[in-house]
Design an enzyme around this catalytic site. Structure first.
Site, PDB file in Angstrom:
ATOM      1  N   LYS A  53      60.699 -50.623  63.172  1.00 52.92           N
ATOM      2  CA  LYS A  53      62.109 -50.212  63.120  1.00 52.92           C
ATOM      3  C   LYS A  53      62.269 -48.796  63.689  1.00 52.92           C
ATOM      4  CE  LYS A  53      62.859 -53.344  59.242  1.00 52.92           C
ATOM      5  NZ  LYS A  53      63.061 -53.584  57.811  1.00 52.92           N
ATOM      6  N   GLN A  97      63.381 -50.178  52.322  1.00 55.35           N
ATOM      7  CA  GLN A  97      62.551 -51.378  52.499  1.00 55.35           C
ATOM      8  C   GLN A  97      62.249 -52.010  51.144  1.00 55.35           C
ATOM      9  OE1 GLN A  97      61.835 -52.571  55.511  1.00 55.35           O
ATOM     10  NE2 GLN A  97      60.453 -54.208  54.929  1.00 55.35           N
ATOM     11  N   ASP A 120      71.564 -53.137  56.070  1.00 53.94           N
ATOM     12  CA  ASP A 120      70.842 -54.348  55.677  1.00 53.94           C
ATOM     13  C   ASP A 120      71.800 -55.425  55.181  1.00 53.94           C
ATOM     14  OD1 ASP A 120      68.026 -54.467  55.913  1.00 53.94           O
ATOM     15  OD2 ASP A 120      67.781 -52.964  54.338  1.00 53.94           O
TER      16      ASP A 120
HETATM   17  N1  GUN Z   1      61.899 -56.635  53.523  1.00 50.67           N
HETATM   18  C1  GUN Z   1      61.766 -57.765  54.249  1.00 50.67           C
HETATM   19  N2  GUN Z   1      62.787 -57.891  55.115  1.00 50.67           N
HETATM   20  C2  GUN Z   1      63.584 -56.812  54.924  1.00 50.67           C
HETATM   21  C3  GUN Z   1      64.796 -56.381  55.527  1.00 50.67           C
HETATM   22  O1  GUN Z   1      65.378 -57.027  56.404  1.00 50.67           O
HETATM   23  N3  GUN Z   1      65.289 -55.196  55.070  1.00 50.67           N
HETATM   24  C4  GUN Z   1      64.689 -54.478  54.077  1.00 50.67           C
HETATM   25  N4  GUN Z   1      65.270 -53.354  53.672  1.00 50.67           N
HETATM   26  N5  GUN Z   1      63.572 -54.859  53.500  1.00 50.67           N
HETATM   27  C5  GUN Z   1      63.026 -56.018  53.932  1.00 50.67           C
END
Ligand code: GUN
Length: 292
Positions: A53, A97, A120
């Site tokens: 990311k 996350q 998100d």
């Molecule tokens: N953990 C697994 N996929 C995601 C996601 O798309 N966003 C976040 N914040 N955590 C994750």
């Protein structure tokens, strides 16, 4: 017949190319989109995802603010950081996350994120907007799946979509997105999960089958209708290469299912790159909306 491979990498590149133009426009207006990422602890898979990311932000010209906190971080400490990011005008998107360490209440943390910065789409306010078909930010993986279908020319209108998995990140939101009375949706949706007896009975009826259950190779050829579109969300680590890199396997037994399906996403290179592209898209949108 062997299935067409749905190339998530290429579609993600296409989306990122479109975003670059919007980022340039924002920059001419004096706004640099900014994404804050928060990682608590050292879960190896989470670290890999967050690093991708951050790197993608850099490539696109999105400012990236990374906060890596120890696994022992307390809930008040994490909430304090989120609050600071909420107040910071250079941060348009906040991503915490998940999963978080067990001593932290995930719902409380997601509730503390300013919904305008919730790229998100996990905040209950944004989840509610998604359910009524008025989302500003769709969760990234489900949004990526919808884009793969739309841009790949796979009609969802009137089709039976069967989803295997009911997580808050994938299963539940993709069901809500594809059932909307909207373009790229209008599907009949069935959700199966770990307590569904004889899942194959349902998956065999799917025009579009979405596997998000977290079990490598769970969907076998015998569970797939000939000519179905198969979307594999699984990213199961099944081993490590001699260079220490993870070997990933999807939730679909790719080799056998590709002989039965009309189209299928590979793992890696299918849904994964789309998740990242949609996170970037949500961050750019948050920056654009911040002008209003
Ligand atoms: N953990 C697994 N996929 C995601 C996601 O798309 N966003 C976040 N914040 N955590 C994750």
């Amino acid at each position: 017949m062997t299935a067409r491979i749905i190339d998530g990498k290429q579609t993600a590149e296409e989306i990122k190319g479109e975003l670059k133009l919007r980022i340039e426009t924002l920059k001419r207006q004096g706004i640099t989109p900014g994404l804050a990422t928060v990682l608590v602890g050292d879960d190896p898979a989470s670290s890999v995802y967050v690093n991708i990311k951050i790197k993608t932000c850099e490539k696109l010209g999105i400012a990236s603010f990374h906060h890596h906190l120890p696994a022992t971080t307390s809930q008040p400490e994490l909430l304090k950081l989120v609050n600071e990011l909420n107040m910071d005008a250079s941060v348009h998107g906040i991503l915490v996350q998940v999963p978080l360490p067990p001593h932290i209440n995930e719902t409380q943390v997601l509730l503390s994120i300013d919904p305008k910065k919730d790229v998100d789409g996990f905040h209950p306010f944004n989840v509610g907007k998604m359910v009524i078909g008025e989302a500003d930010f769709l969760p990234c993986t489900p949004a990526g799946i919808q884009q793969l279908l739309l841009r790949g020319g796979y009609e969802t209108d009137g089709k039976h979509v069967v989803i295997v998995g009911r997580s808050n990140i994938v299963g539940k939101p993709i069901a809500n997105i594809l059932v909307q009375k909207q373009r790229g949706a209008n599907a009949t949706v069935t959700i199966c999960h770990s307590r569904t007896p004889d899942i194959g009975e349902y998956t065999l009826k799917a025009d579009i089958l979405i596997a998000a259950i977290g079990k490598p190779g769970f969907i076998t050829a015998g569970m797939v209708k000939p000519g179905a579109i198969v979307i594999d969300v699984g990213t199961n680590q099944v081993g490590t290469t001699s260079e220490g890199k993870s070997i990933l396997a999807g939730d679909v037994a790719f080799e056998e299912v590709k002989e039965k399906a009309a189209a299928i996403t590979p793992v890696p290179g299918g849904v994964g790159p789309m998740t990242i592209a949609m996170l970037m898209a949500n961050t750019v949108k948050a920056a654009e909306l911040s002008k209003a």
